[in-house]
Design a protein around this motif. Structure first.
Motif, PDB file in Angstrom:
ATOM      1  N   LEU A  95       7.746 -30.938 167.063  1.00 31.47           N
ATOM      2  CA  LEU A  95       6.885 -30.007 167.735  1.00 31.47           C
ATOM      3  C   LEU A  95       6.784 -28.727 167.065  1.00 31.47           C
ATOM      4  N   PHE A  96       7.688 -28.186 166.013  1.00 34.95           N
ATOM      5  CA  PHE A  96       7.641 -27.089 165.168  1.00 34.95           C
ATOM      6  C   PHE A  96       6.409 -27.436 164.077  1.00 34.95           C
ATOM      7  N   VAL A  97       6.375 -28.584 163.783  1.00 36.50           N
ATOM      8  CA  VAL A  97       5.117 -28.902 162.832  1.00 36.50           C
ATOM      9  C   VAL A  97       3.967 -28.876 163.672  1.00 36.50           C
ATOM     10  N   GLY A  98       3.969 -29.310 164.723  1.00 36.74           N
ATOM     11  CA  GLY A  98       2.612 -29.237 165.369  1.00 36.74           C
ATOM     12  C   GLY A  98       2.079 -27.724 165.839  1.00 36.74           C
ATOM     13  N   LEU A  99       3.161 -27.052 165.990  1.00 34.82           N
ATOM     14  CA  LEU A  99       2.974 -25.517 166.079  1.00 34.82           C
ATOM     15  C   LEU A  99       2.323 -25.173 164.849  1.00 34.82           C
ATOM     16  N   TRP A 100       2.930 -25.349 163.720  1.00 36.72           N
ATOM     17  CA  TRP A 100       2.580 -24.984 162.583  1.00 36.72           C
ATOM     18  C   TRP A 100       0.944 -25.381 162.409  1.00 36.72           C
ATOM     19  N   ILE A 101       0.567 -26.707 162.645  1.00 40.81           N
ATOM     20  CA  ILE A 101      -0.630 -27.228 162.282  1.00 40.81           C
ATOM     21  C   ILE A 101      -1.697 -26.267 163.141  1.00 40.81           C
ATOM     22  N   ALA A 102      -1.402 -26.545 164.554  1.00 36.87           N
ATOM     23  CA  ALA A 102      -2.067 -25.660 165.355  1.00 36.87           C
ATOM     24  C   ALA A 102      -2.662 -24.256 165.107  1.00 36.87           C
ATOM     25  N   ARG A 103      -1.537 -23.466 164.604  1.00 39.59           N
ATOM     26  CA  ARG A 103      -1.608 -22.072 164.229  1.00 39.59           C
ATOM     27  C   ARG A 103      -2.516 -22.025 162.972  1.00 39.59           C
ATOM     28  N   ASN A 104      -1.992 -22.999 161.938  1.00 44.85           N
ATOM     29  CA  ASN A 104      -2.875 -23.024 160.725  1.00 44.85           C
ATOM     30  C   ASN A 104      -4.463 -23.392 160.908  1.00 44.85           C
ATOM     31  N   ASP A 106      -5.962 -22.883 163.520  1.00 41.25           N
ATOM     32  CA  ASP A 106      -6.690 -21.696 164.249  1.00 41.25           C
ATOM     33  C   ASP A 106      -7.125 -20.484 163.127  1.00 41.25           C
ATOM     34  N   ALA A 107      -6.254 -20.299 162.311  1.00 35.16           N
ATOM     35  CA  ALA A 107      -6.437 -19.347 161.325  1.00 35.16           C
ATOM     36  C   ALA A 107      -7.422 -19.694 160.303  1.00 35.16           C
ATOM     37  N   TYR A 108      -7.853 -21.167 160.079  1.00 33.79           N
ATOM     38  CA  TYR A 108      -8.730 -21.299 159.144  1.00 33.79           C
ATOM     39  C   TYR A 108      -9.892 -21.741 159.751  1.00 33.79           C
ATOM     40  N   GLY A 109     -10.320 -21.260 161.148  1.00 29.20           N
ATOM     41  CA  GLY A 109     -11.321 -21.592 161.531  1.00 29.20           C
ATOM     42  C   GLY A 109     -11.538 -22.780 162.620  1.00 29.20           C
ATOM     43  N   LEU A 110     -10.766 -23.568 162.891  1.00 33.94           N
ATOM     44  CA  LEU A 110     -10.804 -24.599 163.781  1.00 33.94           C
ATOM     45  C   LEU A 110     -10.065 -24.238 165.069  1.00 33.94           C
ATOM     46  N   ALA A 142      -7.636 -30.365 153.373  1.00 35.14           N
ATOM     47  CA  ALA A 142      -8.071 -30.358 151.956  1.00 35.14           C
ATOM     48  C   ALA A 142      -9.647 -30.654 151.987  1.00 35.14           C
ATOM     49  N   VAL A 143     -10.003 -31.557 152.703  1.00 35.59           N
ATOM     50  CA  VAL A 143     -11.663 -31.987 152.875  1.00 35.59           C
ATOM     51  C   VAL A 143     -12.553 -30.983 153.388  1.00 35.59           C
ATOM     52  N   LEU A 144     -12.169 -30.633 154.903  1.00 33.94           N
ATOM     53  CA  LEU A 144     -12.968 -29.678 155.418  1.00 33.94           C
ATOM     54  C   LEU A 144     -12.885 -28.241 155.138  1.00 33.94           C
ATOM     55  N   LEU A 145     -11.771 -27.849 154.789  1.00 35.93           N
ATOM     56  CA  LEU A 145     -11.555 -26.401 154.614  1.00 35.93           C
ATOM     57  C   LEU A 145     -11.090 -26.038 153.076  1.00 35.93           C
ATOM     58  N   ARG A 146     -11.722 -26.663 152.051  1.00 31.13           N
ATOM     59  CA  ARG A 146     -11.461 -26.560 150.776  1.00 31.13           C
ATOM     60  C   ARG A 146     -12.282 -25.146 150.277  1.00 31.13           C
ATOM     61  N   THR A 147     -13.466 -24.822 151.174  1.00 29.09           N
ATOM     62  CA  THR A 147     -14.137 -23.542 150.651  1.00 29.09           C
ATOM     63  C   THR A 147     -13.687 -22.299 151.236  1.00 29.09           C
ATOM     64  N   ARG A 148     -12.815 -22.439 152.457  1.00 33.90           N
ATOM     65  CA  ARG A 148     -11.928 -21.276 153.040  1.00 33.90           C
ATOM     66  C   ARG A 148     -10.879 -21.174 152.350  1.00 33.90           C
ATOM     67  N   SER A 149     -10.091 -22.113 151.994  1.00 34.34           N
ATOM     68  CA  SER A 149      -8.819 -21.823 151.326  1.00 34.34           C
ATOM     69  C   SER A 149      -8.654 -22.236 150.000  1.00 34.34           C
ATOM     70  N   ALA A 150      -8.150 -21.412 149.331  1.00 35.11           N
ATOM     71  CA  ALA A 150      -7.521 -21.705 147.776  1.00 35.11           C
ATOM     72  C   ALA A 150      -6.587 -22.239 147.399  1.00 35.11           C
ATOM     73  N   HIS A 151      -5.757 -22.622 148.522  1.00 36.30           N
ATOM     74  CA  HIS A 151      -4.703 -23.392 148.221  1.00 36.30           C
ATOM     75  C   HIS A 151      -4.092 -24.129 149.587  1.00 36.30           C
ATOM     76  N   LEU A 152      -3.521 -25.115 149.366  1.00 39.20           N
ATOM     77  CA  LEU A 152      -3.076 -25.975 150.720  1.00 39.20           C
ATOM     78  C   LEU A 152      -1.675 -25.639 151.279  1.00 39.20           C
ATOM     79  N   ILE A 153      -0.858 -25.256 150.147  1.00 47.91           N
ATOM     80  CA  ILE A 153       0.570 -25.086 150.522  1.00 47.91           C
ATOM     81  C   ILE A 153       0.676 -23.870 151.700  1.00 47.91           C
ATOM     82  N   PRO A 154       1.408 -24.176 152.655  1.00 48.06           N
ATOM     83  CA  PRO A 154       1.778 -22.986 153.719  1.00 48.06           C
ATOM     84  C   PRO A 154       2.330 -21.727 153.050  1.00 48.06           C
ATOM     85  N   THR A 155       2.069 -20.761 153.434  1.00 47.95           N
ATOM     86  CA  THR A 155       2.528 -19.397 153.041  1.00 47.95           C
ATOM     87  C   THR A 155       3.339 -18.956 154.324  1.00 47.95           C
TER      88      THR A 155
END
Length: 155
Positions: A95-104, A106-110, A142-155
């Protein structure tokens, strides 16, 4: 309370939380409610159960319950208490990972309807098989959002 009841309650808490995460508007109050509600409740339940098992207050059925050997871990899961506590661990972290995925996401435009439709099967995969859903999201991001994000590792 019997371990079967605790198991059922934990499942219900997680199922409702996942329903809210996937279907409800992702307002800050909803996200906070999920974080400080079911995620914290499951984490505290896990911690309490773990302390009870490791302190010997609740026996696990086998001897020498520990995390350093397969036999030790098998011993922990050889009882209803051990299985329930282990399951709550999965429910909480998934559930914690799911919440992170959802917020992340959302933050990157999905976060529009299309984005939420993309998120839904990923969140369901995370609910059903945690690391699988996370892997799908990482690859998709990595595929869809590579132009919007310079890195993949969560901050």
């Amino acid at each position: 309370m019997a371990w079967e009841q605790i198991f059922g309650i934990a499942n219900l808490v997680a199922l409702v939380a996942w329903g809210v995460l996937i279907l409800a508007p992702r307002r800050e109050i909803v996200v906070r409610a999920l974080f400080f509600g079911p995620i914290l409740l499951l984490a505290l339940g896990y911690a309490a159960g773990l302390v009870l098992v490791l302190s010997g207050v609740v026996p696990t059925g086998g001897g020498g319950a520990d995390f350093s050997t397969i036999a030790g871990v098998r011993s922990i899961f050889s009882s209803d208490a051990g299985v329930t506590i282990g399951w709550v661990h999965y429910l909480c972290f998934d559930l914690f990972v799911g919440l992170w995925i959802a917020r992340n996401a959302d933050a990157y435009g999905l976060n529009d309807l299309k984005g939420r439709l993309i998120q839904a099967p990923i969140l369901i995969a995370t609910f059903m098989a945690g690391p699988l859903g996370l892997a799908i999201y990482i690859v998709l991001r990595a595929v869809l959002l590579r132009t919007r994000s310079a890195h993949l590792i969560p901050t």
